[in-house]
Scaffold this motif. Structure first.
Motif, PDB file in Angstrom:
ATOM      1  N   ILE A   1     -34.335-128.286 -40.730  1.00 37.74           N
ATOM      2  CA  ILE A   1     -34.440-129.747 -40.671  1.00 37.74           C
ATOM      3  C   ILE A   1     -35.648-130.158 -39.834  1.00 37.74           C
ATOM      4  O   ILE A   1     -36.417-131.043 -40.218  1.00 37.74           O
ATOM      5  N   PHE A   2     -35.837-129.510 -38.685  1.00 37.61           N
ATOM      6  CA  PHE A   2     -36.976-129.862 -37.844  1.00 37.61           C
ATOM      7  C   PHE A   2     -38.298-129.416 -38.453  1.00 37.61           C
ATOM      8  O   PHE A   2     -39.319-130.071 -38.280  1.00 37.61           O
ATOM      9  N   ALA A   3     -38.301-128.313 -39.181  1.00 34.24           N
ATOM     10  CA  ALA A   3     -39.546-127.808 -39.765  1.00 34.24           C
ATOM     11  C   ALA A   3     -39.964-128.594 -40.994  1.00 34.24           C
ATOM     12  O   ALA A   3     -41.150-128.903 -41.160  1.00 34.24           O
ATOM     13  N   PHE A   4     -39.033-128.928 -41.866  1.00 33.84           N
ATOM     14  CA  PHE A   4     -39.378-129.541 -43.142  1.00 33.84           C
ATOM     15  C   PHE A   4     -38.903-130.975 -43.302  1.00 33.84           C
ATOM     16  O   PHE A   4     -39.226-131.616 -44.298  1.00 33.84           O
ATOM     17  N   GLY A   5     -38.105-131.446 -42.359  1.00 37.81           N
ATOM     18  CA  GLY A   5     -37.593-132.808 -42.480  1.00 37.81           C
ATOM     19  C   GLY A   5     -38.620-133.835 -42.041  1.00 37.81           C
ATOM     20  O   GLY A   5     -39.446-133.593 -41.166  1.00 37.81           O
ATOM     21  N   GLU A   6     -38.575-134.969 -42.661  1.00 36.32           N
ATOM     22  CA  GLU A   6     -39.493-136.037 -42.287  1.00 36.32           C
ATOM     23  C   GLU A   6     -38.988-136.731 -41.031  1.00 36.32           C
ATOM     24  O   GLU A   6     -37.824-136.587 -40.641  1.00 36.32           O
TER      25      GLU A   6
ATOM     26  N   VAL B   1     -25.350-118.734 -36.384  1.00 33.46           N
ATOM     27  CA  VAL B   1     -26.520-118.416 -37.199  1.00 33.46           C
ATOM     28  C   VAL B   1     -26.801-119.531 -38.205  1.00 33.46           C
ATOM     29  O   VAL B   1     -27.944-120.000 -38.331  1.00 33.46           O
ATOM     30  N   PHE B   2     -25.780-119.981 -38.917  1.00 36.88           N
ATOM     31  CA  PHE B   2     -25.996-121.016 -39.934  1.00 36.88           C
ATOM     32  C   PHE B   2     -26.430-122.338 -39.323  1.00 36.88           C
ATOM     33  O   PHE B   2     -27.285-123.036 -39.879  1.00 36.88           O
ATOM     34  N   SER B   3     -25.862-122.706 -38.192  1.00 37.95           N
ATOM     35  CA  SER B   3     -26.268-123.965 -37.564  1.00 37.95           C
ATOM     36  C   SER B   3     -27.682-123.875 -37.000  1.00 37.95           C
ATOM     37  O   SER B   3     -28.454-124.835 -37.102  1.00 37.95           O
ATOM     38  N   THR B   4     -28.054-122.725 -36.456  1.00 34.95           N
ATOM     39  CA  THR B   4     -29.407-122.554 -35.940  1.00 34.95           C
ATOM     40  C   THR B   4     -30.437-122.610 -37.066  1.00 34.95           C
ATOM     41  O   THR B   4     -31.466-123.284 -36.946  1.00 34.95           O
ATOM     42  N   VAL B   5     -30.151-121.940 -38.163  1.00 28.95           N
ATOM     43  CA  VAL B   5     -31.060-121.969 -39.314  1.00 28.95           C
ATOM     44  C   VAL B   5     -31.154-123.376 -39.886  1.00 28.95           C
ATOM     45  O   VAL B   5     -32.252-123.856 -40.216  1.00 28.95           O
ATOM     46  N   SER B   6     -30.024-124.070 -39.984  1.00 29.31           N
ATOM     47  CA  SER B   6     -30.032-125.429 -40.523  1.00 29.31           C
ATOM     48  C   SER B   6     -30.856-126.373 -39.660  1.00 29.31           C
ATOM     49  O   SER B   6     -31.665-127.152 -40.170  1.00 29.31           O
ATOM     50  N   VAL B   7     -30.664-126.303 -38.362  1.00 21.81           N
ATOM     51  CA  VAL B   7     -31.416-127.176 -37.463  1.00 21.81           C
ATOM     52  C   VAL B   7     -32.904-126.845 -37.515  1.00 21.81           C
ATOM     53  O   VAL B   7     -33.756-127.740 -37.536  1.00 21.81           O
TER      54      VAL B   7
END
Length: 71
Positions: free
Chosen positions: A38-43, A29-35
């Motif tokens: 990152i893809f949604a808000f990361g540049e 769960v934590f790795s899925t949310v983190s990824v």
């Protein structure tokens, strides 16, 4: 000496009905949310670019063995 070397493996001997949640569900769960974050808000380049996530993780993982040996 072998007892100290193999002591981290004693975690595998723990038996509990909800241990699989700690071992599998929480990390998934934590790795899925983190990824996803990152893809949604990361540049662009935040993951694999220069000074990106992978570059920083490689730096940290190259320093950790020294701390383990020193301890």
């Amino acid at each position: 000496m072998f007892a100290l070397i193999f002591s981290p493996l004693s975690y595998l001997r723990i038996r509990h009905e909800s241990k699989w949640i700690t071992d599998w569900v929480y990390p998934l769960v934590f790795s899925t949310v983190s990824v996803a974050l990152i893809f949604a808000f990361g540049e662009k380049g935040a993951i694999s670019g220069r000074d990106g996530l992978i570059d920083r993780l490689l730096l940290v993982s190259s320093v950790l063995p020294g701390f383990y040996i020193a301890a």
